[in-house]
Write a protein that holds these residues in place. Sequence first.
Motif, PDB file in Angstrom:
ATOM      1  N   GLU A   1       0.801  -1.376   0.013  1.00 48.63           N
ATOM      2  CA  GLU A   1      -0.063  -0.003   0.049  1.00 48.63           C
ATOM      3  C   GLU A   1       0.834   1.217  -0.011  1.00 48.63           C
ATOM      4  O   GLU A   1       0.765   2.166  -0.604  1.00 48.63           O
ATOM      5  N   ILE A   2       1.786   1.254   0.710  1.00 52.02           N
ATOM      6  CA  ILE A   2       2.798   2.532   1.088  1.00 52.02           C
ATOM      7  C   ILE A   2       3.467   2.934  -0.508  1.00 52.02           C
ATOM      8  O   ILE A   2       3.438   3.747  -0.823  1.00 52.02           O
ATOM      9  N   LEU A   3       4.199   1.610  -0.860  1.00 49.39           N
ATOM     10  CA  LEU A   3       4.891   1.621  -2.365  1.00 49.39           C
ATOM     11  C   LEU A   3       3.969   2.194  -3.391  1.00 49.39           C
ATOM     12  O   LEU A   3       4.254   3.198  -4.268  1.00 49.39           O
ATOM     13  N   ASN A   4       2.900   1.516  -3.374  1.00 47.14           N
ATOM     14  CA  ASN A   4       1.722   1.954  -4.250  1.00 47.14           C
ATOM     15  C   ASN A   4       1.495   3.433  -4.269  1.00 47.14           C
ATOM     16  O   ASN A   4       1.449   4.028  -5.486  1.00 47.14           O
ATOM     17  N   ALA A   5       1.168   3.933  -3.015  1.00 49.56           N
ATOM     18  CA  ALA A   5       0.727   5.582  -2.860  1.00 49.56           C
ATOM     19  C   ALA A   5       2.045   6.310  -3.336  1.00 49.56           C
ATOM     20  O   ALA A   5       1.548   7.136  -3.934  1.00 49.56           O
ATOM     21  N   TRP A   6       3.193   5.976  -2.901  1.00 45.70           N
ATOM     22  CA  TRP A   6       4.218   6.769  -3.287  1.00 45.70           C
ATOM     23  C   TRP A   6       4.438   6.824  -4.878  1.00 45.70           C
ATOM     24  O   TRP A   6       4.629   7.782  -5.628  1.00 45.70           O
ATOM     25  N   LYS A   7       4.278   5.594  -5.465  1.00 44.15           N
ATOM     26  CA  LYS A   7       4.414   5.612  -7.027  1.00 44.15           C
ATOM     27  C   LYS A   7       3.231   6.509  -7.657  1.00 44.15           C
ATOM     28  O   LYS A   7       3.447   7.358  -8.470  1.00 44.15           O
ATOM     29  N   ILE A   8       1.939   6.352  -7.118  1.00 48.16           N
ATOM     30  CA  ILE A   8       0.841   7.042  -7.762  1.00 48.16           C
ATOM     31  C   ILE A   8       1.113   8.665  -7.430  1.00 48.16           C
ATOM     32  O   ILE A   8       0.754   9.538  -8.374  1.00 48.16           O
ATOM     33  N   TRP A   9       1.692   8.917  -6.243  1.00 43.82           N
ATOM     34  CA  TRP A   9       1.803  10.622  -5.824  1.00 43.82           C
ATOM     35  C   TRP A   9       2.783  10.946  -6.994  1.00 43.82           C
ATOM     36  O   TRP A   9       2.687  12.083  -7.359  1.00 43.82           O
ATOM     37  N   TYR A  10       4.037  10.118  -7.245  1.00 49.88           N
ATOM     38  CA  TYR A  10       4.785  10.916  -7.988  1.00 49.88           C
ATOM     39  C   TYR A  10       4.413  10.851  -9.746  1.00 49.88           C
ATOM     40  O   TYR A  10       4.603  11.913 -10.414  1.00 49.88           O
ATOM     41  N   LEU A  11       3.513   9.973 -10.132  1.00 47.95           N
ATOM     42  CA  LEU A  11       3.094   9.961 -11.536  1.00 47.95           C
ATOM     43  C   LEU A  11       1.839  11.182 -11.450  1.00 47.95           C
ATOM     44  O   LEU A  11       2.051  12.010 -12.532  1.00 47.95           O
ATOM     45  N   GLU A  12       1.263  11.477 -10.338  1.00 46.59           N
ATOM     46  CA  GLU A  12       0.461  12.545 -10.366  1.00 46.59           C
ATOM     47  C   GLU A  12       1.139  13.958 -10.329  1.00 46.59           C
ATOM     48  O   GLU A  12       0.870  14.818 -11.067  1.00 46.59           O
ATOM     49  N   ALA A  13       2.357  14.095  -9.669  1.00 39.16           N
ATOM     50  CA  ALA A  13       3.268  15.191  -9.928  1.00 39.16           C
ATOM     51  C   ALA A  13       3.760  15.403 -11.435  1.00 39.16           C
ATOM     52  O   ALA A  13       3.904  16.378 -11.564  1.00 39.16           O
ATOM     53  N   LEU A  14       4.060  14.094 -11.791  1.00 38.09           N
ATOM     54  CA  LEU A  14       4.226  14.549 -13.240  1.00 38.09           C
ATOM     55  C   LEU A  14       3.476  15.038 -14.045  1.00 38.09           C
ATOM     56  O   LEU A  14       3.416  15.862 -15.114  1.00 38.09           O
ATOM     57  N   GLU A  15       2.079  14.456 -13.902  1.00 34.39           N
ATOM     58  CA  GLU A  15       0.955  15.054 -14.440  1.00 34.39           C
ATOM     59  C   GLU A  15       0.700  16.367 -14.402  1.00 34.39           C
ATOM     60  O   GLU A  15       0.303  17.116 -15.446  1.00 34.39           O
ATOM     61  N   THR A  16       1.099  17.095 -13.198  1.00 35.00           N
ATOM     62  CA  THR A  16       0.797  18.499 -12.988  1.00 35.00           C
ATOM     63  C   THR A  16       1.862  19.206 -13.685  1.00 35.00           C
ATOM     64  O   THR A  16       1.239  20.447 -13.897  1.00 35.00           O
ATOM     65  N   ILE A  17       2.499  18.862 -14.159  1.00 39.63           N
ATOM     66  CA  ILE A  17       3.594  19.790 -15.146  1.00 39.63           C
ATOM     67  C   ILE A  17       2.860  19.918 -16.547  1.00 39.63           C
ATOM     68  O   ILE A  17       3.155  21.096 -16.973  1.00 39.63           O
ATOM     69  N   ARG A  18       1.832  19.318 -16.838  1.00 39.96           N
ATOM     70  CA  ARG A  18       1.012  19.745 -17.804  1.00 39.96           C
ATOM     71  C   ARG A  18       0.547  21.143 -17.685  1.00 39.96           C
ATOM     72  O   ARG A  18       0.201  21.873 -18.808  1.00 39.96           O
ATOM     73  N   ALA A  19       0.120  21.475 -16.600  1.00 35.24           N
ATOM     74  CA  ALA A  19      -0.469  22.664 -16.213  1.00 35.24           C
ATOM     75  C   ALA A  19       0.614  23.845 -15.968  1.00 35.24           C
ATOM     76  O   ALA A  19       0.164  25.037 -15.347  1.00 35.24           O
ATOM     77  N   HIS A  20       1.780  23.402 -15.951  1.00 34.17           N
ATOM     78  CA  HIS A  20       2.779  24.611 -15.597  1.00 34.17           C
ATOM     79  C   HIS A  20       3.196  25.460 -16.660  1.00 34.17           C
ATOM     80  O   HIS A  20       3.560  26.774 -16.118  1.00 34.17           O
ATOM     81  N   ILE A  21       2.699  25.230 -17.757  1.00 35.16           N
ATOM     82  CA  ILE A  21       3.159  26.118 -18.971  1.00 35.16           C
ATOM     83  C   ILE A  21       1.586  26.442 -19.738  1.00 35.16           C
ATOM     84  O   ILE A  21       0.721  25.970 -19.153  1.00 35.16           O
ATOM     85  N   LEU A  22       1.822  27.268 -20.774  1.00 31.04           N
ATOM     86  CA  LEU A  22       0.457  27.610 -21.316  1.00 31.04           C
ATOM     87  C   LEU A  22       0.157  26.280 -22.136  1.00 31.04           C
ATOM     88  O   LEU A  22       0.842  25.424 -22.674  1.00 31.04           O
ATOM     89  N   PRO A  23      -1.122  26.257 -22.338  1.00 28.21           N
ATOM     90  CA  PRO A  23      -2.144  24.864 -23.091  1.00 28.21           C
ATOM     91  C   PRO A  23      -1.396  24.797 -24.492  1.00 28.21           C
ATOM     92  O   PRO A  23      -1.053  23.616 -24.673  1.00 28.21           O
ATOM     93  N   ASP A  24      -1.111  25.690 -25.099  1.00 25.77           N
ATOM     94  CA  ASP A  24      -0.487  25.336 -26.652  1.00 25.77           C
ATOM     95  C   ASP A  24       0.961  24.872 -26.361  1.00 25.77           C
ATOM     96  O   ASP A  24       1.457  24.038 -27.259  1.00 25.77           O
ATOM     97  N   GLU A  25       1.544  25.236 -25.273  1.00 24.93           N
ATOM     98  CA  GLU A  25       3.135  24.757 -25.269  1.00 24.93           C
ATOM     99  C   GLU A  25       2.859  23.359 -24.405  1.00 24.93           C
ATOM    100  O   GLU A  25       3.760  22.529 -24.758  1.00 24.93           O
ATOM    101  N   ALA A  26       1.912  23.163 -23.514  1.00 26.99           N
ATOM    102  CA  ALA A  26       1.742  21.979 -22.919  1.00 26.99           C
ATOM    103  C   ALA A  26       1.727  20.692 -23.933  1.00 26.99           C
ATOM    104  O   ALA A  26       2.284  19.401 -23.699  1.00 26.99           O
ATOM    105  N   VAL A  27       0.728  21.042 -25.004  1.00 23.49           N
ATOM    106  CA  VAL A  27       0.781  20.038 -26.065  1.00 23.49           C
ATOM    107  C   VAL A  27       2.150  19.459 -26.752  1.00 23.49           C
ATOM    108  O   VAL A  27       2.276  18.185 -26.915  1.00 23.49           O
ATOM    109  N   LYS A  28       3.258  20.297 -26.734  1.00 24.89           N
ATOM    110  CA  LYS A  28       4.598  19.992 -27.143  1.00 24.89           C
ATOM    111  C   LYS A  28       5.177  19.290 -26.339  1.00 24.89           C
ATOM    112  O   LYS A  28       6.153  18.531 -26.852  1.00 24.89           O
ATOM    113  N   ILE A  29       4.915  19.121 -25.011  1.00 24.15           N
ATOM    114  CA  ILE A  29       5.730  18.240 -24.138  1.00 24.15           C
ATOM    115  C   ILE A  29       4.775  17.230 -23.598  1.00 24.15           C
ATOM    116  O   ILE A  29       5.344  16.366 -22.883  1.00 24.15           O
TER     117      ILE A  29
END
Length: 406
Positions: free
Chosen positions: A345-373
């Motif tokens: 449970e702990i290891l899976n929770a950490w994996k999901i948390w970091y995957l979600e952290a990567l996912e939030t980078i899509r909102a780090h920049i402008l939408p038209d730029e996010a498409v490119k990364i």
Amino acid sequence: VVSASAPSWQDTDGHPGLVSWSSVGREGFGFKVSTETALRLEEAMERGGGETGVRATVVTRSLEGRYLRTLVAEIPGSELPLERVALVASLSGPAPGAGDVSGAAALVEAALAINTAIREGKLASPRRGIVFVWGAMMMGPDSWARHHPTVVDELHSATVLHLLAGQQEEGPSRLLLEGVPDPASVWTRPPDEHTPWGAAALPYWPFEGHYLSLLTAEVAARITGGDDGRPFTTHPYEGGADHDVLLEQLIPTQRLWTFPDPLYRSSLDSPDHVEPGLVIDAAGVAAVTACEIALADMADARRLITLVYNRARERMEIMIDLARENLQVDEEGVPTAGDRFLEQEILNAWKIWYLEALETIRAHILPDEAVKIDGSITSTMRTLSEEWDERMQVIGLVPLPLPQRL
């Protein structure tokens, strides 16, 4: 009731004249005194056969009808005007003192520095807005959220500056980075540990992963001088300040502070014991982090992908080693003791948390730029997930299916 009780982190032995701003520990009329005064009362009681008289003069004033004042200032965003990064600090706390308002002083420094740099052309105008909020402890952000719900709903993230007086030790005080809620807030294991403030119940769990605290730690390492400069430490969520209010709104929020401060919430909590360098360094970390989010471009996003991935790999190795030790995994990779389901449970929770952290980078920049990364984020998430699952299976643990959103 006359009480000299104080929290364990307040140094009453080193400061016998300290009066703690805390409760008397029971119902009824009462007031606090210093340990020095308490000893004098005990001596008087001994001389008086167990009793002594005390005259107390209590001066009170009513604050009914006073307005709760919250100050909000904003540097508007040029391309994402409705999306803001917030920096928040208290103008007051449960008791008068420099500890609570030291964060407000740091926020003034951060606001002035950012505004001056933009005005002088040393810093470009931010793409998303930067908003600065000063108010009463807890009530300021709450009032702001209630009166400006659409603004708060659109917040990208927030950093709270609080309790930056210092730890009253030789050498520079340690800056603490209390990250956004993560699995360490639920299962605290080495190398994570709580401060003497202590753990608190999360306002909401599971709280989705976010890169905010990872980026802030990288900024702190960069601008505080590393090993030769001010020390800093990251630690799990503990609560008790303005970040609680924003976390309840599901806004990724962290706190910059220092603890313990033995004079905090006491009669000795005066401006002369505040460490100016700590205020400036915290202001710098908060300002640079806010600007990096507000001005982010594609190059910044790519660097952030690498940062989050590297931190995830480091965490993975730490948690795998702990799980192997707790389960006493044999040479064939079979657990022989411990709670296998808890480790999964702990290891899976950490994996999901970091995957979600990567996912939030899509909102780090402008939408038209996010498409490119988008492809880079997706491939990094896939690689991390596969590596994490493989490492779990080596020690006999079963990776769980990812949430549908991932």
